[in-house]
Design a protein around this motif. Structure first.
Motif, PDB file in Angstrom:
ATOM      1  N   ARG A  97       3.964   7.777  -8.765  1.00 49.01           N
ATOM      2  CA  ARG A  97       2.861   7.322  -7.994  1.00 49.01           C
ATOM      3  C   ARG A  97       2.187   8.228  -7.266  1.00 49.01           C
ATOM      4  NH1 ARG A  97       6.479   2.747  -7.210  1.00 49.01           N
ATOM      5  NH2 ARG A  97       5.962   1.209  -8.694  1.00 49.01           N
ATOM      6  N   ARG A  98       3.034   9.387  -6.674  1.00 46.27           N
ATOM      7  CA  ARG A  98       2.681  10.477  -5.900  1.00 46.27           C
ATOM      8  C   ARG A  98       1.493  11.306  -6.386  1.00 46.27           C
ATOM      9  NH1 ARG A  98       8.146  11.796  -2.730  1.00 46.27           N
ATOM     10  NH2 ARG A  98       8.723   9.579  -2.197  1.00 46.27           N
ATOM     11  N   LEU A 120       9.689   5.886 -10.260  1.00 43.86           N
ATOM     12  CA  LEU A 120       8.168   5.893 -10.173  1.00 43.86           C
ATOM     13  C   LEU A 120       7.673   6.138  -8.958  1.00 43.86           C
ATOM     14  CD1 LEU A 120       8.266   1.983 -11.535  1.00 43.86           C
ATOM     15  CD2 LEU A 120       7.744   4.169 -12.829  1.00 43.86           C
ATOM     16  N   PRO A 121       8.413   6.274  -7.774  1.00 44.91           N
ATOM     17  CA  PRO A 121       7.620   6.879  -6.565  1.00 44.91           C
ATOM     18  C   PRO A 121       7.200   8.157  -6.986  1.00 44.91           C
ATOM     19  CG  PRO A 121       9.506   5.624  -5.870  1.00 44.91           C
ATOM     20  CD  PRO A 121       9.561   5.578  -7.635  1.00 44.91           C
ATOM     21  N   ARG A 172      13.272   2.550 -11.791  1.00 40.35           N
ATOM     22  CA  ARG A 172      12.499   2.323 -10.377  1.00 40.35           C
ATOM     23  C   ARG A 172      12.470   3.471  -9.573  1.00 40.35           C
ATOM     24  NH1 ARG A 172      13.416  -0.807  -6.454  1.00 40.35           N
ATOM     25  NH2 ARG A 172      11.310  -1.648  -6.233  1.00 40.35           N
ATOM     26  N   ARG A 206       4.231  -3.149 -14.746  1.00 44.22           N
ATOM     27  CA  ARG A 206       4.356  -2.575 -15.892  1.00 44.22           C
ATOM     28  C   ARG A 206       3.887  -3.291 -17.188  1.00 44.22           C
ATOM     29  NH1 ARG A 206      10.004   1.001 -15.411  1.00 44.22           N
ATOM     30  NH2 ARG A 206      10.783   0.275 -13.510  1.00 44.22           N
ATOM     31  N   PRO A 223       7.548  -3.383  -8.927  1.00 40.86           N
ATOM     32  CA  PRO A 223       7.786  -2.620  -9.894  1.00 40.86           C
ATOM     33  C   PRO A 223       8.374  -0.985  -9.614  1.00 40.86           C
ATOM     34  CG  PRO A 223       5.606  -2.665  -9.856  1.00 40.86           C
ATOM     35  CD  PRO A 223       5.928  -3.701  -8.773  1.00 40.86           C
ATOM     36  N   ARG A 275      -8.038   9.492   1.364  1.00 44.58           N
ATOM     37  CA  ARG A 275      -6.715   9.391   1.028  1.00 44.58           C
ATOM     38  C   ARG A 275      -6.318   9.473  -0.321  1.00 44.58           C
ATOM     39  NH1 ARG A 275      -4.539   3.453   2.538  1.00 44.58           N
ATOM     40  NH2 ARG A 275      -5.343   3.084   0.517  1.00 44.58           N
ATOM     41  N   GLY A 312       2.412   1.626  -3.161  1.00 43.50           N
ATOM     42  CA  GLY A 312       1.636   2.411  -4.335  1.00 43.50           C
ATOM     43  C   GLY A 312       1.311   3.732  -4.042  1.00 43.50           C
ATOM     44  N   LEU A 313       1.569   4.180  -2.755  1.00 46.79           N
ATOM     45  CA  LEU A 313       1.114   5.642  -2.536  1.00 46.79           C
ATOM     46  C   LEU A 313       2.414   6.295  -2.805  1.00 46.79           C
ATOM     47  CD1 LEU A 313      -0.899   5.293   0.887  1.00 46.79           C
ATOM     48  CD2 LEU A 313      -1.715   6.030  -1.256  1.00 46.79           C
ATOM     49  N   GLY A 314       3.528   5.756  -3.184  1.00 47.73           N
ATOM     50  CA  GLY A 314       4.668   6.899  -3.605  1.00 47.73           C
ATOM     51  C   GLY A 314       5.844   6.525  -2.680  1.00 47.73           C
ATOM     52  N   PRO A 359      -0.303   9.792   2.213  1.00 44.48           N
ATOM     53  CA  PRO A 359       0.214  10.266   1.109  1.00 44.48           C
ATOM     54  C   PRO A 359       1.014  11.581   1.189  1.00 44.48           C
ATOM     55  CG  PRO A 359      -1.918   9.653   0.606  1.00 44.48           C
ATOM     56  CD  PRO A 359      -1.908   9.670   2.480  1.00 44.48           C
ATOM     57  N   ARG A 380      -8.413  -1.057   1.187  1.00 42.77           N
ATOM     58  CA  ARG A 380      -6.616  -1.054   1.444  1.00 42.77           C
ATOM     59  C   ARG A 380      -6.339   0.013   2.352  1.00 42.77           C
ATOM     60  NH1 ARG A 380      -3.000  -3.269  -3.262  1.00 42.77           N
ATOM     61  NH2 ARG A 380      -2.617  -4.278  -1.397  1.00 42.77           N
ATOM     62  N   LEU A 381      -7.006   0.122   3.685  1.00 42.76           N
ATOM     63  CA  LEU A 381      -6.440   1.028   4.461  1.00 42.76           C
ATOM     64  C   LEU A 381      -5.414   0.172   5.337  1.00 42.76           C
ATOM     65  CD1 LEU A 381      -9.674   2.429   5.638  1.00 42.76           C
ATOM     66  CD2 LEU A 381      -8.255   3.517   3.937  1.00 42.76           C
ATOM     67  N   THR A 400      -1.961   2.492 -12.174  1.00 46.64           N
ATOM     68  CA  THR A 400      -1.462   3.035 -10.984  1.00 46.64           C
ATOM     69  C   THR A 400       0.099   2.584 -10.683  1.00 46.64           C
ATOM     70  OG1 THR A 400      -2.148   1.127  -9.794  1.00 46.64           O
ATOM     71  CG2 THR A 400      -3.632   2.859  -9.518  1.00 46.64           C
ATOM     72  N   LEU A 401       0.751   2.087 -11.695  1.00 43.71           N
ATOM     73  CA  LEU A 401       2.194   1.874 -11.672  1.00 43.71           C
ATOM     74  C   LEU A 401       2.293   0.386 -10.790  1.00 43.71           C
ATOM     75  CD1 LEU A 401       3.665   5.316 -11.849  1.00 43.71           C
ATOM     76  CD2 LEU A 401       3.171   3.466 -13.736  1.00 43.71           C
ATOM     77  N   ALA A 402       1.217  -0.274 -10.379  1.00 42.15           N
ATOM     78  CA  ALA A 402       1.590  -1.432  -9.686  1.00 42.15           C
ATOM     79  C   ALA A 402       2.174  -2.459 -10.546  1.00 42.15           C
ATOM     80  CB  ALA A 402       0.278  -2.075  -9.044  1.00 42.15           C
ATOM     81  N   ILE A 408       1.080  -1.219   0.123  1.00 41.14           N
ATOM     82  CA  ILE A 408       0.148  -0.207   0.075  1.00 41.14           C
ATOM     83  C   ILE A 408       0.879   1.301  -0.046  1.00 41.14           C
ATOM     84  CG2 ILE A 408      -1.612   1.292   1.434  1.00 41.14           C
ATOM     85  CD1 ILE A 408      -2.655  -1.338   2.302  1.00 41.14           C
TER      86      ILE A 408
END
Lengths: 304, 233
Positions: free
Chosen positions: B80-81, B76-77, B73, B55, A304, B152, A207-209, B105, B91-92, B51-53, A204
């Motif tokens: 994703r932000r 990507l973060p 890699r 590729r 990834p 979120r 995925g949030l960065g 976030p 997905r909490l 969501t780049l989960a 999670i």
């Protein structure tokens, strides 16, 4: 909103529960205990060997056959006594009494070697001063004064002691390597268990960065804290053992051969060993941090 | 903004099942798309791509100005932000309060804590969860968890917002409020993709729709023009 008012670097991944503060610190404490024993053992053995080595190196034994036979300027024993007194580098020397020689020979010749009518040599115990000493020259001079006189240095013992010290140090280094490897493996297993327990949470925040560094740092900081706690516990546990051993070993390392008084115990451990004991939690922290970082980053590499 | 050229996705390596085939579509900045199709059509896989989960295993995916298939890699973060995602199963993080889940976030992005608290408080007020800020997810109802997940997803003002069945656990009033929020974000420039099975929801808010069937894009046009056979079932 008490639960909300928490620091920004709080436990986002729930690692306080995933990486328990019980098993890992206990295992690290055990590793630290073993490491401290290995270090102390190597240091004590090396210290004793050095003590014996310096003692052996500063001693000579001089044998004068037929000591009462005449020589130029007196008996052979007398001229050797004069020659020893004139030799540079000798601090003190003394001739062993007949009773001392009898005691030395007792294992071979029985209670009274005199009844065998053997011509026993005169024996001189020579203590060197530490100044430069020409052993070969001294032996030659003594042999000229009283032919047949033997000068015996403890060279064979010195070589063996040096070998012993080297072997002990190598064994200690090997033991420390094994302990470090096992500690690293323990940390890696605990970290993997934490990763498995927090897989969903990691995915999670990933995925949030969150970067690999952010996630790995949370694990590494938690593991490092647990490793330091375990290492401190290990040091606390090993300290009484080391002080007890130091008390037992003290008579072998001092001239007066007296056991230590309680007030002297803390000073019984050499400063270098104290420094190493203090450094063990730091080393544990480093091993924990680096292993956790490597383990988590390796695991994150699958994402990834 | 979002451009797919011959994108394919295969799980489990070269011999694995191919779940998306030869997808081609583009969505400009500020665009809106319904994502429709029956279960197993590939909607979730497409959302995972966006969501780049994962590729793409073939083709080219341009997302927020980056070529995803070639990006390192480390890049990507940051991408994703800029993407918000509302998951069907919320997905909490179960050990964090509603407040901290919504704050996540912003904290990951390194925002100052004072600003984080103000923004989160405002967002919780908007989703009417101020009084539940301290509650853990397990202490919240399904609808409340969904609202936390929505808060979120949008608190970082994402450039691209993706939602997978976002109204599934909401009552009509909350669903209406969510759609109003999505439309407002979209009006302010956020690109929005909403996957749903709800034909009623799509009928109430008509727009452009992507329809998937067996991993292939079979419709890219107005939602009113979606053939009945291709709609969500």
């Amino acid at each position: 909103m008490a639960r909300s008012l928490r620091p920004a670097r709080a436990d986002d991944l729930g690692l306080r529960r995933a990486l328990s503060d019980r098993l890992l610190p206990l295992l690290v404490a055990a590793m630290t205990f073993l490491a401290a024993l290995a270090l102390a053992g190597a240091m004590a053995a090396a210290g004793l060997a050095e003590h014996w080595r310096t003692g052996a190196a500063s001693m000579l034994t001089v044998q004068v056959p037929m000591p009462e036979a005449p020589a130029v300027g007196g008996t052979r024993a007398e001229v050797v006594t004069h020659a020893l007194g004139d030799t540079l580098g000798i601090a003190t020397f003394r001739r062993l009494s007949a009773a001392e020689i009898a005691t030395l020979l007792k294992p071979w010749l029985g209670e009274d070697p005199g009844h065998l009518s053997l011509p026993l040599p005169a024996m001189f115990e020579v203590r060197l001063s530490g100044d430069p000493f020409d052993a070969t020259g001294a032996a030659a001079r003594l042999a000229r004064a009283a032919p047949g006189t033997l000068v015996e240095r403890n060279g064979a013992w010195l070589t063996r002691l040096a070998d012993l010290v080297r072997s002990l140090r190598a064994c200690a280094a090997l033991a420390l390597l094994v302990v470090a490897f096992v500690a690293s493996a323990v940390v890696a297993v605990a970290t993997r268990a934490g990763l498995a327990a927090r897989r969903d949470a990691i995915e999670i925040v990933h995925g949030l960065g969150a970067t690999d560094g952010m996630i790995a740092s949370q694990f590494a900081e938690r593991v490092m804290m647990l490793a330091v706690a375990g290492a401190l516990l290990g040091v606390l546990l090993v300290l009484p053992v080391l002080l007890g051993l130091a008390s037992l070993a003290a008579p072998f390392a001092t001239a007066d051969a007296q056991p230590l008084q309680p007030a002297q115990l803390l000073r019984a451990l050499p400063p270098m060993l104290w420094a190493e004991l203090v450094s063990l939690p730091l080393v544990a922290a480093l091993i924990g941090w680096a292993t956790a970082q490597a383990t988590v980053r390796g695991w994150l590499g699958r994402l990834p | 903004m979002v451009r797919l050229e011959s994108v394919g996705l295969r799980y489990g390596g070269p011999g694995g099942a191919e779940v998306l085939h030869d997808l081609n579509f583009a969505m400009a900045e500020g665009g809106f798309r319904w994502l429709l199709g029956p279960s197993g059509a590939g909607k979730t896989s497409l959302l995972r791509l966006l969501t780049l989960a994962v590729r793409p295993t073939s083709g080219r995916l341009q997302l927020l100005g980056a070529a995803v298939e070639r990006a390192s890699r480390a890049e990507l973060p940051l991408l994703r932000r800029r993407i918000g995602m509302v998951f069907q199963d919320f997905r909490l993080l179960p050990h964090l309060s509603a407040f901290d889940n919504v704050a996540l976030p912003l904290r990951l992005a390194g925002r100052p804590e004072g600003q984080v608290r103000a923004d989160v408080a405002e967002m919780l007020r908007w989703v009417t969860l101020t009084r539940r800020a301290e509650a853990l997810p397990a202490e919240l109802s399904g609808g409340e968890q969904q609202r936390v997940a929505i808060a979120r997803a949008v608190i970082g003002r994402p450039a691209l917002l993706l939602a997978d069945e976002p109204t599934g656990n909401l009552d009509d009033t909350q669903a209406e409020r969510l759609m109003q929020l999505l439309r407002e974000l979209n009006r302010l420039g956020t690109s929005v993709v909403v996957a749903t099975h709800s034909t009623a929801l799509v009928a109430r808010y008509p727009g452009r729709a992507l329809v998937l069937a067996e991993g292939r894009l079979v419709h890219d046009g107005a939602s009113d023009d979606v053939p009945r056979a291709e709609e969500a079932t």
